[in-house]
Design an enzyme around this catalytic site. Structure first.
Site, PDB file in Angstrom:
ATOM      1  N   HIS A   9       0.836  -1.024  -0.177  1.00  0.00           N
ATOM      2  CA  HIS A   9       0.129  -0.005   0.035  1.00  0.00           C
ATOM      3  C   HIS A   9       0.805   1.284  -0.078  1.00  0.00           C
ATOM      4  O   HIS A   9       0.316   2.231  -0.542  1.00  0.00           O
ATOM      5  CB  HIS A   9      -1.091  -0.022   1.096  1.00  0.00           C
ATOM      6  CG  HIS A   9      -0.284   0.180   2.633  1.00  0.00           C
ATOM      7  ND1 HIS A   9      -0.190  -0.745   3.369  1.00  0.00           N
ATOM      8  CD2 HIS A   9       0.098   1.386   3.084  1.00  0.00           C
ATOM      9  CE1 HIS A   9       0.191  -0.184   4.441  1.00  0.00           C
ATOM     10  NE2 HIS A   9       0.416   1.305   4.218  1.00  0.00           N
TER      11      HIS A   9
ATOM     12  N   ASP B 181      -0.153  -7.494   1.081  1.00  0.00           N
ATOM     13  CA  ASP B 181       0.335  -6.222   1.276  1.00  0.00           C
ATOM     14  C   ASP B 181       1.973  -6.042   1.389  1.00  0.00           C
ATOM     15  O   ASP B 181       2.511  -5.533   2.632  1.00  0.00           O
ATOM     16  CB  ASP B 181      -0.217  -5.577   2.599  1.00  0.00           C
ATOM     17  CG  ASP B 181      -0.115  -3.990   2.600  1.00  0.00           C
ATOM     18  OD1 ASP B 181       0.400  -3.389   1.703  1.00  0.00           O
ATOM     19  OD2 ASP B 181      -0.590  -3.422   3.735  1.00  0.00           O
TER      20      ASP B 181
ATOM     21  N   SER C 293       4.539   1.908   8.147  1.00  0.00           N
ATOM     22  CA  SER C 293       4.239   0.849   7.361  1.00  0.00           C
ATOM     23  C   SER C 293       5.322   0.367   6.537  1.00  0.00           C
ATOM     24  O   SER C 293       6.218   1.087   5.732  1.00  0.00           O
ATOM     25  CB  SER C 293       3.067   1.310   6.257  1.00  0.00           C
ATOM     26  OG  SER C 293       1.879   1.671   6.976  1.00  0.00           O
TER      27      SER C 293
END
Length: 553
Positions: free
Chosen positions: A202, A242, A313
C-alpha cells in the site's frame, strides 16, 4: 432503520466508513440475477461427454493444466494422453526459457495427475530430478533467504541503519483551490547487500496502479543521510498480503536477517523500526498481543502494542536477536497500542515469486468454509459453500465435505490450506483428500486465479438464495410465488454476520435491494425481516460485506 457493520476489510480505515452514505447506492428496483447457474456435468450423458471433450481441446493451448484437470475428471484415456503430452512439451519449453516458476506449476500438475492416475503418465522425463532442479533455480539468488553474516547488525543502532524511509512522489494534488505535493511516506528494510528492500504494497500502490494516468516515482532515504533520495524500482508486489520488493543501486552497511515468527508467543518482546510521521530511524518497543488476528484475506497477522503511526508501514518488527519476525502494516491511530504486523513466514514463502517480478497472484477453488472443530480440536477445512462453475464445483466438492489433506500434507485448519496454496501459482493441479459422508475420497484440486472481488464473482455466478451463504451466512428459500423478493431463512451459519444480528432459522425476510460500492469494495443489502429472537418485530436492516473475505478459498 438499523445498519450493521462488518469485518475483514483490506484496509483498516474502512472500519470507520459512514454507513449512512450507502443509502444513496440503493437505486435499482429489481435485483439482477443470473439467468441460470452452472450445474455439475453429467458424465453418463454422451452429448455432455462430447461437448466436454471439445471444450478441453479448446482449453489446451491457453490453459493446458485446466484442460488436463478436466480431462482427468472425464476419465477419458485418449483426451488425458493428449493433455499430458501437451503439458510435457510446455514444461520442456518453460525450462529452455528459464521460466522455472512456470515449469514447477506444470511439473506439480503432472505429478498430481500421476498420483491418482499412475497408468496415464509413463514419461521418464518426470523422474530425472528436473523438478528439483527447477526448484533449485527458482530459489537461486533470491534475496533474504540466506543469512549474510558479514552484513548482520551488531546493535540496535545497526538495525536502524538497515531500515529506510520509502518516499513516493505522486506529483501534485489540488485541495480547496490550492496545489500541494502529493507524497506518500513509508518504511522498508534491506534484506540483501545487492540493494533489495521489503516494504508494504500500500506504500507503493500508486506506482504500480495500471489505472493511474500520471507517473509516480519511488525513492528511499537512508537514516544516515535524509537529504539524499536514492531512486528505487518496484520488483514485485502482492496486494493481498500487502508486501512489495524494491531494488536500489546501493550496497547497505547492514542487512536484516529473516527469522521464524512461528516461534513467537503472546507476551514476547518485539521492537518496531520505521519513519512514523516522517521521523526517520524511530524505534518503539512492546510485546506480541496476539498471534492470530484476521485482518487480511489470507492467513493471520500479529497484534502488537508497540507504538506505530503513519509512516511505520513496511518497517521491520525485530526480536531480541535482531532478526525480523514481521512487517508492520497497519495501526489504528484512534486507539493507542492497537497495531498489526504481517508474520515473516508469509514473506519468506513469497520471496521467490516477488523476486521473479510483477504482481503476485493468489489461488482459490471458488469455495467458502471454516475450520471444523470437534471439542476444541481442529479436524480439517469444512466446505460450507461451493460456487457454481468454480474449480471446487468441478472437483465435486459439496457442502459439509471436509478437506483433510492437500499436496500430501495434513490439513487441520483453513489457514493451513491457504498457506499451502500460496506456494503454487494459479493453474497448478494438486492432490487432496476429502471426507465425504464420513468416507475418505482422493480428489484433484485445480488452483484457479483468485479474483480481485470474490464476492462479486459469487453473486454473479449464483442465485441470491445460495450466494448469501458465503456473503452473510444465511441460506434462503423463496417463500412466495407472487413476491419474488420474499424469502424464508433455512439455516444460519454460526458466527456469521447474520448470526451476530440474531437471524435464525425460519425467519421471514424481504430482500428489498442490493448495491455494490466499488470505491470502498463493499456489498450492501437492504432487508426487511421478522426475527423470531426479537419477538417477530418487523424491522428494516442493512447488511454490509467486504468484496473479499478470509473464508473464501
Amino acid at each position: 432503520m438499523k445498519f450493521v457493520s462488518f469485518k475483514n476489510h483490506k484496509s483498516l480505515s474502512r472500519f470507520f466508513i459512514g454507513v449512512l452514505l450507502c443509502f444513496g447506492l440503493f437505486s435499482c428496483k429489481t435485483i439482477k440475477q443470473p439467468e441460470s447457474v452452472a450445474q455439475p456435468l453429467d458424465y453418463t450423458d454422451q452429448d455432455v461427454i462430447e461437448n466436454e471433450i471439445n471444450t478441453i481441446r479448446e482449453l489446451q493451448e491457453k490453459e493446458s493444466t485446466r484442460a488436463l484437470f478436466r480431462a482427468c475428471l472425464l476419465e477419458d484415456e485418449e483426451i488425458i494422453n493428449e493433455c499430458v503430452e501437451l503439458v510435457l512439451q510446455q514444461v520442456q519449453k518453460a525450462q529452455e526459457e528459464n521460466d522455472f516458476a512456470g515449469a514447477i506449476r506444470l511439473y506439480k500438475s503432472l505429478f498430481s495427475v500421476e498420483q491418482l492416475f499412475p497408468q496415464k503418465i509413463k514419461s521418464e522425463f518426470l523422474h530425472d530430478n528436473q523438478y528439483e532442479k527447477c526448484v533449485e533455480e527458482l530459489y537461486k539468488d533470491v534475496p533474504g533467504l540466506t543469512v549474510d553474516k558479514e552484513k548482520l547488525p551488531n546493535s540496535i543502532s545497526d538495525c536502524i541503519n538497515a531500515t529506510v524511509t520509502v518516499w513516493v512522489d505522486q506529483g501534485y494534488k489540488v485541495e480547496n483551490g490550492a496545489g500541494y505535493a502529493d507524497i506518500v511516506i513509508g518504511s522498508g528494510f534491506f534484506i540483501d547487500r545487492r540493494g533489495y528492500i521489503v516494504t508494504n504494497h500500500h506504500v507503493i500502490a500508486e506506482v504500480v496502479n495500471p489505472k493511474r494516468k500520471t507517473n509516480c516515482k519511488v525513492f528511499i532515504k537512508l537514516p544516515s543521510d535524509m537529504e539524499k533520495k536514492i531512486p528505487a524500482k518496484v520488483v514485485g508486489w502482492d496486494s493481498v498480503l500487502d508486501l512489495a520488493l524494491l531494488k536500489v543501486d546501493y550496497e547497505p552497511d547492514f542487512v536484516l536477517a529473516l527469522g521464524s515468527s512461528s516461534d513467537l508467543e503472546v507476551g514476547d518482546k518485539i521492537s518496531a523500526i520505521g519513519t512514523p510521521l516522517g521521523l526517520e530511524g524511530t524505534i518503539t518497543s512492546g510485546i506480541i498481543s496476539s498471534t492470530s488476528r484476521t485482518l487480511i484475506t489470507i492467513g493471520k497477522v500479529f497484534q502488537i502494542d508497540a507504538a506505530v503511526n503513519s509512516g511505520n508501514s513496511g518497517g521491520p518488527l525485530i526480536d531480541d536477536n535482531k532478526t525480523v519476525q514481521a512487517i508492520v502494516f497497519a495501526g489504528m491511530l484512534q486507539f493507542q497500542g492497537l497495531n498489526f504486523a504481517i508474520p515473516v513466514e508469509y514473506l519468506k514463502q513469497e520471496l521467490p515469486l516477488l523476486y521473479r517480478g510483477d504482481e503476485l497472484k493468489h489461488s482459490w477453488l471458488g469455495s467458502y468454509g471454516h475450520t471444523k472443530k470437534i471439542r476444541n480440536n481442529s479436524e480439517g477445512l469444512e466446505v460450507q459453500y461451493v460456487m457454481p462453475g468454480g474449480s471446487a464445483s468441478y472437483t465435486g466438492l459439496e457442502i459439509d465435505d471436509v478437506i483433510i489433506n492437500a499436496d500430501g500434507k495434513p490439513i487441520t485448519t483453513l489457514e493451513e490450506f491457504q498457506i499451502l496454496c500460496m506456494k503454487y501459482e494459479p493453474g497448478t493441479i494438486i492432490c487432496g483428500t476429502v471426507l465425504h459422508n464420513g468416507q475418505e475420497k482422493n480428489v484433484l484440486f485445480y488452483l484457479d486465479k483468485r479474483p480481485e472481488a470474490p464476492l462479486k464473482e459469487i453473486f454473479e455466478s449464483d442465485f441470491v438464495d445460495d450466494s448469501f451463504i458465503p456473503i452473510f451466512g444465511i441460506k434462503m428459500v423463496r417463500s412466495s410465488t407472487i413476491n419474488k423478493k420474499s424469502y424464508r431463512i433455512e439455516y444460519v451459519l454460526e458466527g456469521s454476520v447474520a448470526d451476530q444480528n440474531s437471524f435464525s432459522e425460519n425467519d421471514n425476510l424481504e430482500l428489498q435491494d442490493v448495491a455494490f460500492d466499488d470505491k470502498n469494495e463493499v456489498f450492501y443489502a437492504l432487508i426487511q425481516i421478522e426475527r423470531r429472537k426479537k419477538g417477530l418485530l418487523k424491522i428494516q436492516i442493512g447488511l454490509g460485506a467486504s468484496y473479499d473475505n478470509p473464508n473464501y478459498f
